[in-house]
Design a protein around this motif. Sequence first.
Motif, PDB file in Angstrom:
ATOM      1  N   SER A  36       0.745  -1.174   0.047  1.00  0.00           N
ATOM      2  CA  SER A  36      -0.033   0.155  -0.192  1.00  0.00           C
ATOM      3  C   SER A  36       0.821   1.194  -0.037  1.00  0.00           C
ATOM      4  N   PRO A  37       0.682   2.313  -0.790  1.00  0.00           N
ATOM      5  CA  PRO A  37       1.261   3.389  -0.688  1.00  0.00           C
ATOM      6  C   PRO A  37       1.090   4.387   0.371  1.00  0.00           C
ATOM      7  N   SER A  38      -0.067   4.199   1.040  1.00  0.00           N
ATOM      8  CA  SER A  38      -0.135   4.827   2.252  1.00  0.00           C
ATOM      9  C   SER A  38       0.014   4.082   3.640  1.00  0.00           C
ATOM     10  N   VAL A  39      -0.055   2.920   3.525  1.00  0.00           N
ATOM     11  CA  VAL A  39       0.216   2.081   4.542  1.00  0.00           C
ATOM     12  C   VAL A  39       1.551   1.037   4.323  1.00  0.00           C
ATOM     13  N   PRO A  40       2.705   1.272   4.763  1.00  0.00           N
ATOM     14  CA  PRO A  40       4.027   0.954   4.148  1.00  0.00           C
ATOM     15  C   PRO A  40       4.107  -0.664   4.558  1.00  0.00           C
ATOM     16  N   ASP A  41       3.310  -1.031   5.532  1.00  0.00           N
ATOM     17  CA  ASP A  41       3.724  -2.702   6.051  1.00  0.00           C
ATOM     18  C   ASP A  41       2.496  -3.476   5.638  1.00  0.00           C
ATOM     19  N   ARG A  42       1.485  -2.919   4.675  1.00  0.00           N
ATOM     20  CA  ARG A  42       0.568  -3.822   4.476  1.00  0.00           C
ATOM     21  C   ARG A  42       0.289  -3.810   2.643  1.00  0.00           C
ATOM     22  N   LEU A  43      -0.273  -5.002   2.419  1.00  0.00           N
ATOM     23  CA  LEU A  43      -0.698  -5.210   1.021  1.00  0.00           C
ATOM     24  C   LEU A  43      -1.734  -3.859   0.644  1.00  0.00           C
ATOM     25  N   ASP A  44      -1.504  -3.668  -0.729  1.00  0.00           N
ATOM     26  CA  ASP A  44      -2.460  -2.491  -1.352  1.00  0.00           C
ATOM     27  C   ASP A  44      -3.904  -3.230  -1.202  1.00  0.00           C
ATOM     28  N   GLY A  45      -4.784  -2.831  -0.594  1.00  0.00           N
ATOM     29  CA  GLY A  45      -6.101  -3.145  -0.571  1.00  0.00           C
ATOM     30  C   GLY A  45      -6.619  -3.564  -2.001  1.00  0.00           C
ATOM     31  N   THR A  46      -6.282  -2.997  -3.063  1.00  0.00           N
ATOM     32  CA  THR A  46      -6.698  -3.502  -4.367  1.00  0.00           C
ATOM     33  C   THR A  46      -6.579  -4.712  -4.642  1.00  0.00           C
ATOM     34  N   PHE A  47      -5.265  -5.503  -3.948  1.00  0.00           N
ATOM     35  CA  PHE A  47      -4.608  -6.670  -4.532  1.00  0.00           C
ATOM     36  C   PHE A  47      -4.975  -7.673  -3.412  1.00  0.00           C
ATOM     37  N   ASP A  48      -5.533  -7.355  -2.063  1.00  0.00           N
ATOM     38  CA  ASP A  48      -5.723  -8.198  -0.927  1.00  0.00           C
ATOM     39  C   ASP A  48      -6.814  -9.039  -1.245  1.00  0.00           C
ATOM     40  N   SER A  49      -6.692 -10.419  -0.982  1.00  0.00           N
ATOM     41  CA  SER A  49      -7.676 -11.374  -1.096  1.00  0.00           C
ATOM     42  C   SER A  49      -8.739 -11.222  -0.052  1.00  0.00           C
ATOM     43  N   GLY A  50      -8.325 -10.789   1.078  1.00  0.00           N
ATOM     44  CA  GLY A  50      -8.920 -10.490   2.219  1.00  0.00           C
ATOM     45  C   GLY A  50      -8.255 -11.022   3.480  1.00  0.00           C
ATOM     46  N   ASP A  51      -7.334 -11.888   3.393  1.00  0.00           N
ATOM     47  CA  ASP A  51      -6.592 -12.406   4.500  1.00  0.00           C
ATOM     48  C   ASP A  51      -5.506 -11.556   4.901  1.00  0.00           C
ATOM     49  N   HIS A  52      -5.062 -10.760   3.959  1.00  0.00           N
ATOM     50  CA  HIS A  52      -3.917 -10.025   4.123  1.00  0.00           C
ATOM     51  C   HIS A  52      -2.570 -10.355   4.033  1.00  0.00           C
ATOM     52  N   LEU A  53      -2.621 -11.745   3.448  1.00  0.00           N
ATOM     53  CA  LEU A  53      -1.447 -12.470   3.102  1.00  0.00           C
ATOM     54  C   LEU A  53      -1.442 -13.027   1.678  1.00  0.00           C
ATOM     55  N   HIS A  54      -2.578 -13.248   1.322  1.00  0.00           N
ATOM     56  CA  HIS A  54      -2.738 -13.730  -0.338  1.00  0.00           C
ATOM     57  C   HIS A  54      -3.504 -12.763  -1.082  1.00  0.00           C
ATOM     58  N   LEU A  55      -3.219 -12.915  -2.501  1.00  0.00           N
ATOM     59  CA  LEU A  55      -3.596 -11.935  -3.455  1.00  0.00           C
ATOM     60  C   LEU A  55      -5.072 -12.187  -4.102  1.00  0.00           C
ATOM     61  N   ASN A  56      -5.859 -11.637  -4.730  1.00  0.00           N
ATOM     62  CA  ASN A  56      -6.693 -11.700  -5.462  1.00  0.00           C
ATOM     63  C   ASN A  56      -6.259 -11.905  -6.944  1.00  0.00           C
ATOM     64  N   ASP A  57      -7.376 -12.016  -7.876  1.00  0.00           N
ATOM     65  CA  ASP A  57      -6.771 -11.949  -9.234  1.00  0.00           C
ATOM     66  C   ASP A  57      -6.188 -10.676  -9.774  1.00  0.00           C
ATOM     67  N   VAL A  58      -6.510  -9.655  -9.165  1.00  0.00           N
ATOM     68  CA  VAL A  58      -6.034  -8.392  -9.606  1.00  0.00           C
ATOM     69  C   VAL A  58      -4.527  -8.208  -8.994  1.00  0.00           C
ATOM     70  N   GLY A  59      -4.426  -8.656  -7.939  1.00  0.00           N
ATOM     71  CA  GLY A  59      -3.049  -8.845  -7.230  1.00  0.00           C
ATOM     72  C   GLY A  59      -2.022  -9.503  -8.028  1.00  0.00           C
ATOM     73  N   TYR A  60      -2.501 -10.837  -8.466  1.00  0.00           N
ATOM     74  CA  TYR A  60      -1.543 -11.574  -9.113  1.00  0.00           C
ATOM     75  C   TYR A  60      -1.325 -11.222 -10.411  1.00  0.00           C
ATOM     76  N   GLN A  61      -2.343 -10.413 -10.955  1.00  0.00           N
ATOM     77  CA  GLN A  61      -1.843  -9.660 -12.308  1.00  0.00           C
ATOM     78  C   GLN A  61      -1.016  -8.727 -12.076  1.00  0.00           C
ATOM     79  N   ALA A  62      -1.049  -8.017 -10.965  1.00  0.00           N
ATOM     80  CA  ALA A  62       0.041  -7.200 -10.639  1.00  0.00           C
ATOM     81  C   ALA A  62       1.445  -7.509 -10.548  1.00  0.00           C
ATOM     82  N   MET A  63       1.282  -8.699  -9.929  1.00  0.00           N
ATOM     83  CA  MET A  63       2.677  -9.555  -9.745  1.00  0.00           C
ATOM     84  C   MET A  63       3.207  -9.801 -11.217  1.00  0.00           C
TER      85      MET A  63
END
Length: 387
Positions: free
Chosen positions: A351-378
């Motif tokens: 996250s650009p605003s919270v530097p120790d967390r995943l960007d919420g756009t990419f977070d699957s909901g468990d704050h550890l794994h990514l959603n489809d948008v997040g995996y595309q970002a990878m």
Amino acid sequence: MSGWTAAWTTSPQRPGVGFAPNWSEEGFTDRTIRQTVRLSVGGDGLRVRLSNRFGTTPLHVAGLTVAAATGGAAIKPDTLRELTVAGKPAFAVPAGAELATDAVSYAVDALDSVTITMHLADPSGPATYHAQALATTYRAAGDHRRDGDGAAFTETSQSWYYLGGVDVTGATGDGIVVFGDSLTDGTGSTPDTNHRFPDLLAQRLVTAGRARAVLNQGIGGNRVTVDSEWLGERATARFARDVLGQPGVRTVIILLGINDIGISEVAEASPFPTFAPYTEVSAEEVIAGHRDLIRQARAARLRVVGATVMPAKPSVFSTMRSEGKRAAINTWIRTGGEYDAVIDFDRALTSPSVPDRLDGTFDSGDHLHLNDVGYQAMADAIDLTHL
């Protein structure tokens, strides 16, 4: 045929409870298993590799076919080919071994999906499998390996069974292995859509006109330094088989470490028995493990690319101590100069605003794994020249 290139792979695991119900411990008797995989690169012939790595008795295969997938358990009947070993349709895979079928002429393009159907007439015993397929496997009673419509396949699982790889001839032979944990395996992505990040990287390479094999050798929960009954052998031990044993590979991307430092923070009394053993692992031990992987890769003349570890806050993996370890590991990956190149997933997906967390756009909901948008970002974060 010669000059094999692995076009699809998965990492074998011991039979176990896993993260979801599966058929690995019970095995199969007079059952047909139908499994569909997407090939990252095309070719003019293929073979299938079956793994009985964790079997205690020979796996007797009564028959095996391959065909073009058409969705669900259905196949395109006029593409069906019987696969043999030493010219025989029935064969055995020895306990503890992997076995490749004979070559068959079979033209496939990059990103084609093929369906592999296996009839096991005799009791198989507990099955070598891959716990998190993020794809549907189908099962039917009796022999249905030649069925076209798939109507008999009324039972489903979200694991793969006995599959080790699909190899093709006629490809470039400059494949890429992505070696990692659940973030490579695709946890959090939509099942049956091939939205794991190695799949999306393969798709990106095809779109760029630079198709290359991209092989997913991730295991959910896998650690660099710790063996687990349910989460796979430690990465330093399985590297020789899962990376160096793949034909046609030139590059390996390594994304590992979050489970070593995260499971260190999970108490033995936690509701996650799959995490056992709860071994305390230091940043220095993880770095030593990465160095071991680099050494193994270089000895095999592979290009080796390191990826930084992404944040896990506020999941159970994240504490002040684990964040300190993660920072130390990432600093070494970025500045140590030991990898041939670095992919900075941490900076790309934090996250650009919270530097120790995943960007919420990419977070699957468990704050550890990514959603489809997040995996595309990878996939999009990778500089293709690094490969």
